[in-house]
Design a protein around this motif. Structure first.
Motif, mmCIF file in Angstrom:
data_model
loop_
_atom_site.group_PDB
_atom_site.id
_atom_site.type_symbol
_atom_site.label_atom_id
_atom_site.label_comp_id
_atom_site.label_asym_id
_atom_site.label_seq_id
_atom_site.Cartn_x
_atom_site.Cartn_y
_atom_site.Cartn_z
ATOM 1 N N GLU A 295 0.818 -1.210 0.000
ATOM 2 C CA GLU A 295 0.000 0.000 0.000
ATOM 3 C C GLU A 295 0.854 1.264 0.000
ATOM 4 O O GLU A 295 0.513 2.240 -0.663
ATOM 5 C CB GLU A 295 -0.961 -0.007 1.186
ATOM 6 N N VAL A 296 1.971 1.248 0.729
ATOM 7 C CA VAL A 296 2.860 2.413 0.730
ATOM 8 C C VAL A 296 3.504 2.574 -0.648
ATOM 9 O O VAL A 296 3.631 3.694 -1.161
ATOM 10 C CB VAL A 296 3.923 2.309 1.845
ATOM 11 N N ASP A 297 3.884 1.460 -1.279
ATOM 12 C CA ASP A 297 4.436 1.529 -2.643
ATOM 13 C C ASP A 297 3.424 2.147 -3.599
ATOM 14 O O ASP A 297 3.772 2.993 -4.431
ATOM 15 C CB ASP A 297 4.842 0.144 -3.139
ATOM 16 N N GLU A 298 2.155 1.725 -3.477
ATOM 17 C CA GLU A 298 1.103 2.294 -4.330
ATOM 18 C C GLU A 298 0.941 3.788 -4.066
ATOM 19 O O GLU A 298 0.763 4.576 -5.002
ATOM 20 C CB GLU A 298 -0.217 1.568 -4.083
ATOM 21 N N LEU A 299 1.003 4.185 -2.810
ATOM 22 C CA LEU A 299 0.892 5.606 -2.463
ATOM 23 C C LEU A 299 2.044 6.396 -3.066
ATOM 24 O O LEU A 299 1.838 7.474 -3.630
ATOM 25 C CB LEU A 299 0.873 5.769 -0.941
ATOM 26 N N CYS A 300 3.255 5.864 -2.983
ATOM 27 C CA CYS A 300 4.425 6.564 -3.530
ATOM 28 C C CYS A 300 4.289 6.795 -5.033
ATOM 29 O O CYS A 300 4.773 7.803 -5.558
ATOM 30 C CB CYS A 300 5.702 5.781 -3.231
ATOM 31 N N GLU A 301 3.616 5.884 -5.716
ATOM 32 C CA GLU A 301 3.424 6.039 -7.165
ATOM 33 C C GLU A 301 2.563 7.247 -7.507
ATOM 34 O O GLU A 301 2.587 7.720 -8.646
ATOM 35 C CB GLU A 301 2.814 4.763 -7.739
ATOM 36 N N GLU A 302 1.816 7.757 -6.531
ATOM 37 C CA GLU A 302 0.967 8.924 -6.773
ATOM 38 C C GLU A 302 1.739 10.238 -6.733
ATOM 39 O O GLU A 302 1.189 11.291 -7.060
ATOM 40 C CB GLU A 302 -0.150 8.979 -5.717
ATOM 41 N N PHE A 303 3.025 10.179 -6.375
ATOM 42 C CA PHE A 303 3.826 11.387 -6.212
ATOM 43 C C PHE A 303 5.032 11.362 -7.139
ATOM 44 O O PHE A 303 5.543 10.290 -7.478
ATOM 45 C CB PHE A 303 4.312 11.509 -4.759
ATOM 46 N N THR A 304 5.493 12.543 -7.494
ATOM 47 C CA THR A 304 6.724 12.641 -8.283
ATOM 48 C C THR A 304 7.913 12.461 -7.346
ATOM 49 O O THR A 304 7.783 12.554 -6.121
ATOM 50 C CB THR A 304 6.842 14.015 -8.969
ATOM 51 N N VAL A 305 9.074 12.234 -7.942
ATOM 52 C CA VAL A 305 10.299 12.104 -7.149
ATOM 53 C C VAL A 305 10.538 13.388 -6.362
ATOM 54 O O VAL A 305 10.892 13.344 -5.181
ATOM 55 C CB VAL A 305 11.500 11.771 -8.060
ATOM 56 N N ASP A 306 10.340 14.547 -6.995
ATOM 57 C CA ASP A 306 10.534 15.819 -6.297
ATOM 58 C C ASP A 306 9.600 15.953 -5.096
ATOM 59 O O ASP A 306 10.001 16.420 -4.028
ATOM 60 C CB ASP A 306 10.322 17.006 -7.245
ATOM 61 N N GLU A 307 8.347 15.539 -5.262
ATOM 62 C CA GLU A 307 7.402 15.605 -4.144
ATOM 63 C C GLU A 307 7.832 14.682 -3.004
ATOM 64 O O GLU A 307 7.782 15.067 -1.830
ATOM 65 C CB GLU A 307 5.991 15.238 -4.613
ATOM 66 N N LEU A 308 8.274 13.485 -3.355
ATOM 67 C CA LEU A 308 8.720 12.551 -2.328
ATOM 68 C C LEU A 308 9.974 13.063 -1.618
ATOM 69 O O LEU A 308 10.110 12.901 -0.401
ATOM 70 C CB LEU A 308 8.972 11.167 -2.933
ATOM 71 N N GLU A 309 10.872 13.703 -2.361
ATOM 72 C CA GLU A 309 12.065 14.275 -1.736
ATOM 73 C C GLU A 309 11.684 15.374 -0.749
ATOM 74 O O GLU A 309 12.310 15.512 0.308
ATOM 75 C CB GLU A 309 13.032 14.793 -2.792
#
Length: 83
Positions: free
Chosen positions: A47-61
């Motif tokens: 579920e966390v992997d799926e959530l991360c897919e909703e964001f860009t790399v910049d957003e996650l950083e």
């Protein structure tokens, strides 16, 4: 929320806290349950992997930078309380 999650994981693994001398908590691990531990986290990881897919790399950083800053401030606050 984190405490509730980890308490639930501990319960499923048969982990328990026992009072030792009113100042410490002794954690007892049931080694036969360790192999099952990865399976417990698989669902949450997916579920966390799926959530991360909703964001860009910049957003996650940005999120990572925020969490690192919040963690450092929590550590400093904890240290101040211990003074």
């Amino acid at each position: 929320m984190t405490v509730m999650f980890h308490s639930a994981v501990a319960a499923r693994q048969g982990l328990s806290a026992t009072e030792s001398d009113k100042r410490r908590v002794l954690i007892e691990i049931r080694r036969e349950k360790l192999a099952d531990l990865a399976g417990i986290f698989e669902d949450w990881k997916r579920e966390v992997d799926e959530l991360c897919e909703e964001f860009t790399v910049d957003e996650l950083e940005t999120v990572i930078r925020f969490l690192q800053g919040a963690t450092e401030r929590r550590r400093r606050a904890t240290a101040r309380l211990a003074e």
